[in-house]
Scaffold this active site. Structure first.
Site, PDB file in Angstrom:
ATOM      1  N   HIS A   5      40.736  32.868  45.914  1.00 59.56           N
ATOM      2  CA  HIS A   5      41.868  33.153  45.026  1.00 59.56           C
ATOM      3  C   HIS A   5      43.149  32.948  45.846  1.00 59.56           C
ATOM      4  CE1 HIS A   5      44.630  35.710  42.682  1.00 59.56           C
ATOM      5  NE2 HIS A   5      43.759  35.682  41.699  1.00 59.56           N
ATOM      6  N   ASP A  40      37.288  39.807  50.434  1.00 56.80           N
ATOM      7  CA  ASP A  40      38.003  40.045  49.181  1.00 56.80           C
ATOM      8  C   ASP A  40      36.944  40.426  48.144  1.00 56.80           C
ATOM      9  OD1 ASP A  40      39.063  39.800  46.665  1.00 56.80           O
ATOM     10  OD2 ASP A  40      40.042  37.877  47.006  1.00 56.80           O
ATOM     11  N   GLN A  42      36.195  40.812  42.826  1.00 56.59           N
ATOM     12  CA  GLN A  42      35.273  40.510  41.727  1.00 56.59           C
ATOM     13  C   GLN A  42      33.871  41.053  41.981  1.00 56.59           C
ATOM     14  OE1 GLN A  42      36.122  39.188  38.838  1.00 56.59           O
ATOM     15  NE2 GLN A  42      38.234  38.651  39.379  1.00 56.59           N
ATOM     16  N   LYS A  66      40.495  46.027  37.980  1.00 55.69           N
ATOM     17  CA  LYS A  66      39.323  45.202  37.617  1.00 55.69           C
ATOM     18  C   LYS A  66      38.067  46.059  37.519  1.00 55.69           C
ATOM     19  CE  LYS A  66      41.252  41.094  39.831  1.00 55.69           C
ATOM     20  NZ  LYS A  66      41.678  40.264  38.701  1.00 55.69           N
ATOM     21  N   CYS A  77      44.080  30.934  39.415  1.00 58.64           N
ATOM     22  CA  CYS A  77      44.618  31.160  40.772  1.00 58.64           C
ATOM     23  C   CYS A  77      43.678  30.624  41.843  1.00 58.64           C
ATOM     24  CB  CYS A  77      44.917  32.632  41.036  1.00 58.64           C
ATOM     25  SG  CYS A  77      46.183  33.286  39.966  1.00 58.64           S
TER      26      CYS A  77
HETATM   27  N1  PLP Z   1      41.018  38.004  44.677  1.00 59.39           N
HETATM   28  C1  PLP Z   1      40.219  37.740  43.645  1.00 59.39           C
HETATM   29  C2  PLP Z   1      38.839  37.204  43.903  1.00 59.39           C
HETATM   30  C3  PLP Z   1      40.669  37.973  42.339  1.00 59.39           C
HETATM   31  O1  PLP Z   1      39.852  37.712  41.313  1.00 59.39           O
HETATM   32  C4  PLP Z   1      41.959  38.484  42.144  1.00 59.39           C
HETATM   33  C5  PLP Z   1      42.471  38.675  40.780  1.00 59.39           C
HETATM   34  O2  PLP Z   1      42.092  37.998  39.851  1.00 59.39           O
HETATM   35  C6  PLP Z   1      42.740  38.763  43.254  1.00 59.39           C
HETATM   36  C7  PLP Z   1      42.246  38.502  44.505  1.00 59.39           C
HETATM   37  C8  PLP Z   1      44.104  39.355  43.108  1.00 59.39           C
HETATM   38  O3  PLP Z   1      43.983  40.650  42.574  1.00 59.39           O
HETATM   39  P1  PLP Z   1      45.265  41.507  42.191  1.00 59.39           P
HETATM   40  O4  PLP Z   1      46.099  40.628  41.311  1.00 59.39           O
HETATM   41  O5  PLP Z   1      44.704  42.679  41.466  1.00 59.39           O
HETATM   42  O6  PLP Z   1      45.949  41.863  43.453  1.00 59.39           O
END
Ligand code: PLP
Length: 413
Positions: free
Chosen positions: A130, A207, A210, A233, A371
């Site tokens: 992401h 990270d 998900q 999430k 993203c």
């Molecule tokens: N990393 C992953 C794998 C994501 O799916 C997301 C959000 O969709 C993020 C990072 C960023 O999360 P946040 O916008 O809650 O900081």
């Protein structure tokens, strides 16, 4: 069609009652919410604790001697304990509350980068990251003259671990990879990724944005140095997230942002900073967010993550089979080991058009690059349609979605 109520390990009717938004009509149609990867809906158990907090306990934490402040502090710190237990960290001192995954990555890129990244050093990411797990490292590398290295994937969307092994070298200072791809749903073998890095004494950042909503996570078993996720999430409010960091990093990192709450003593000559996670929680934190997150984790633990994983897997397989029966549908990341995310395209039709027509039928899916532009570049596509399921979704909803999709395809062909 088998009725979903007959074979789930939990009562889906009761579960759906917990999520008031699921009764909403969208464009005069019952809402079918398949955008859980972007943000999940909140059960009333979470909404209730937030209302209770604001109606009975609202107060600032940590520095008050009065009763409300003490109650709020106890609940905020209890939330840290619940997060610690949930991800099986060894101490509450390893749990930092942040605004979410994005802030957690920025925090580590800033603190780790300042201490350890120099010219010529390398940071390893993967092609499916992401943007939130790319940009903080990219800026750091630009500032320090360091280099980003990228683990490639195969055509199914699985990480190529042989290539990863080749990338690990004396120059590698950190590896940062997502546990589950937000676009493909593919679950990465983080235990192996950590073990290979450990052989060369390289820290690993995961990270988990998900992964946390879909599976049990044990940070000690993974043996990662950092793990992060976002509350929203995992059925909690927006604006709260978690960074797990092994205590050694918490001790050596300098504060990321400074201000009230981060200190022991301040004078104009010298400031002594707090120990533990408070060093990184500058200013009044998101108190109701932390309390809401604890309620959300308690809620999913009551259902059980194994039950959730198994049920969501069944939904994903069901939807995948149905999608495969449609002509011209291409699925990305069609692997067995995946979370409840399906990305697909319909040949010759733009994903936005499909998303718009589904919305007219009350069906919320996400369309676009999610993203993950480098991943889109890998597949040479502008974007995908992404359906991501939660445990409150049903096979009946998938049937309506498939009919809606067929209708949309007919109109757009
Ligand atoms: N990393 C992953 C794998 C994501 O799916 C997301 C959000 O969709 C993020 C990072 C960023 O999360 P946040 O916008 O809650 O900081």
């Amino acid at each position: 069609m088998q009725n979903i109520l007959q074979h789930t390990a939990f009562n889906i009717v009761e579960v759906r009652e917990d999520f008031p938004i699921l009764k909403t009509l969208v464009n005069n149609k019952p809402l079918i919410y398949f955008d859980n990867g972007a943000t999940a809906q909140k059960p009333k158990q979470v909404l209730d604790v937030i209302i209770k907090y604001y109606t009975e306990e609202n107060s600032n934490i940590h520095r008050g001697v009065h009763t409300l402040s003490q109650k709020a502090t106890i609940h905020y710190e209890l939330a840290r304990e619940i997060v610690k237990k949930h991800i099986k960290a060894s101490s509450v001192n390893e749990i930092i509350f942040t605004r979410g995954t994005t802030e957690s990555v920025n925090l580590v890129a800033h603190c780790f980068g300042k201490l350890f990244i120099n010219k010529g050093d390398e940071i390893i990411l993967s092609v499916m990251e992401h943007h939130s797990n790319i940009l903080p490292w990219q800026i750091l590398c630009e500032e320090r003259g360091a280099v980003l290295k990228v683990i490639p994937i195969n055509e199914k969307g699985e990480l190529n671990l042989n290539e990863y092994k080749k990338l690990l070298s004396a120059k590698t200072k950190l590896v940062s990879v997502s546990h589950v791809s937000n676009t493909l749903g593919v679950i990465n073998d983080m235990k192996e990724i950590c073990a290979l890095a450990k052989q060369k004494n390289i820290p690993v950042f995961i990270d988990g944005a998900q992964a946390i909503p879909h599976m049990a996570v044990d940070v000690q078993d993974l043996d990662c140095d950092f793990y992060c996720f976002s509350g929203h999430k995992v059925y909690a409010p927006t604006g709260i997230g978690v960074l797990y960091a092994k205590e050694k990093w918490i001790e050596i990192f300098k504060p990321y942002q400074v201000g009230g709450g981060t200190i022991k003593t301040v004078s104009f000559e010298k400031t002594e900073y707090a120990d533990g996670p408070l060093k990184f929680e500058a200013g009044t934190p998101n108190i109701e967010g932390a309390i809401g997150l604890a309620a959300a984790l308690n809620y999913i633990n009551e259902i059980g993550l194994e039950t959730i994983s198994a049920y969501e897997h069944e939904l994903t397989q069901y939807a995948t089979q149905k999608l495969k029966q449609l002509t011209n549908v291409i699925i990305y990341g069609d692997v067995a080991n995946k979370a409840s995310v399906i990305s697909f395209n319909v040949k010759g039709i733009h994903p936005f058009d499909v998303g718009t027509l589904l919305d007219k039928q009350g069906i919320a899916v996400r369309t676009g690059h999610h993203c993950t532009q480098p991943l889109m570049q890998y597949f040479n596509i502008p974007g995908t349609i992404r359906a991501s399921f939660a445990f409150y979704n049903t096979k009946e909803e998938i049937d309506v979605f498939i009919l809606g999709l067929e209708k949309a395809i007919k109109m757009l062909s």
